[in-house]
Design a protein around this motif. Structure first.
Motif, PDB file in Angstrom:
ATOM      1  N   ARG A  96       0.837  -1.185   0.000  1.00  0.00           N
ATOM      2  CA  ARG A  96       0.000   0.000   0.000  1.00  0.00           C
ATOM      3  C   ARG A  96       0.876   1.241   0.000  1.00  0.00           C
ATOM      4  O   ARG A  96       2.003   1.227   0.497  1.00  0.00           O
ATOM      5  N   ARG A 116      -4.769   5.874  -7.242  1.00  0.00           N
ATOM      6  CA  ARG A 116      -5.696   4.774  -7.544  1.00  0.00           C
ATOM      7  C   ARG A 116      -5.974   4.666  -9.045  1.00  0.00           C
ATOM      8  O   ARG A 116      -6.256   3.574  -9.547  1.00  0.00           O
ATOM      9  N   PRO A 122      -3.056  -0.488  -3.655  1.00  0.00           N
ATOM     10  CA  PRO A 122      -3.983   0.346  -2.873  1.00  0.00           C
ATOM     11  C   PRO A 122      -3.297   1.587  -2.302  1.00  0.00           C
ATOM     12  O   PRO A 122      -2.078   1.618  -2.104  1.00  0.00           O
ATOM     13  N   SER A 123      -4.092   2.611  -2.034  1.00  0.00           N
ATOM     14  CA  SER A 123      -3.564   3.832  -1.432  1.00  0.00           C
ATOM     15  C   SER A 123      -4.480   4.301  -0.314  1.00  0.00           C
ATOM     16  O   SER A 123      -5.662   3.948  -0.258  1.00  0.00           O
ATOM     17  N   ASP A 165       3.741  -0.070   4.696  1.00  0.00           N
ATOM     18  CA  ASP A 165       3.357   0.987   3.758  1.00  0.00           C
ATOM     19  C   ASP A 165       4.574   1.700   3.182  1.00  0.00           C
ATOM     20  O   ASP A 165       5.581   1.911   3.881  1.00  0.00           O
TER      21      ASP A 165
END
Length: 221
Positions: A96, A116, A122-123, A165
């Motif tokens: 992410r 995105r 994913p963010s 992350d």
């Protein structure tokens, strides 16, 4: 024609040095202060100043005064330098990407939405001091750029970040407050100016940086 030849010669001369190429590669993902660049490449101050001056004269980098501390500045990569990079690729893509700014009302919200659209990774976005709502100017700029953040709500980074992350700070104040290693993008706050042009310029720069980072992470040319 003479001026064009001189500019090309200056560009090629700037690229004809291993240290300067390493400096450009170090800026591939984000902005760094001169001090951080010198420490990363183990360059003494006088040598670093020389090489940065050559790169700046050739239009390959530029400097931006920090919003958090007007006495310091960040070195930023110019768009024309990107085709010449050979950045270090991550061993594997992060699960992410987390975009962080102070109020999570404009820059980080736009960055996450643009991400995105650019990547399947994913963010998320958050703020060190979240506002009560996303700024209307950011919502309108997002719509003009083709992304919708009208339903987004600012949130605190507490409890949001995970150690896996890839964290990207998009404002200087948040970049100084983050307790984890991160990539930094030094972008001015469009809310402070509060004009359509300021929001659109921020959105355009974020879009360019998002795509550049996505290409690096995904190993694309």
């Amino acid at each position: 024609m003479t001026m064009e030849l001189e500019q090309r010669a200056e560009l090629y001369a700037a690229l004809g040095d291993v240290t300067r190429l390493r400096l450009l590669d170090a800026l591939a993902c984000g902005d760094l202060t001169p001090r951080a660049l010198g420490e990363e490449l183990s360059l003494p101050g006088n040598l670093l100043t020389h090489h940065l001056g050559v790169l700046e004269a050739a239009g390959l980098i530029h400097r931006r005064r920090s919003d958090a501390d007007r006495r310091s500045s960040y070195i930023q990569l110019a768009d024309r330098a990107r085709p010449m990079l050979s950045p270090r690729l991550p061993s594997q893509p992060p699960p992410r990407v987390a975009f962080i700014c102070t109020h999570n009302s404009a820059r980080s919200q736009l960055a996450a939405a643009l991400w995105r659209r650019a990547s399947n990774i994913p963010s998320v976005s958050a703020g060190t001091e979240p506002a009560t709502r996303v700024h209307p100017g950011a919502i309108l700029a997002g719509r003009r750029a083709g992304v919708d953040i009208s339903a987004a709500t600012p949130q605190s980074l507490d409890g949001v970040l995970s150690k896996e992350d890839l964290v990207v700070s998009v404002c200087d104040n948040a970049g100084r407050q983050l307790p984890v290693d991160h990539v930094h993008w030094s972008l001015p706050d469009p809310v402070a100016v509060n004009t359509r042009a300021a929001f659109d310029e921020t959105c355009a720069e974020l879009n360019q940086r998002v795509h550049a980072l996505a290409d690096i992470i995904q190993g694309e040319p």
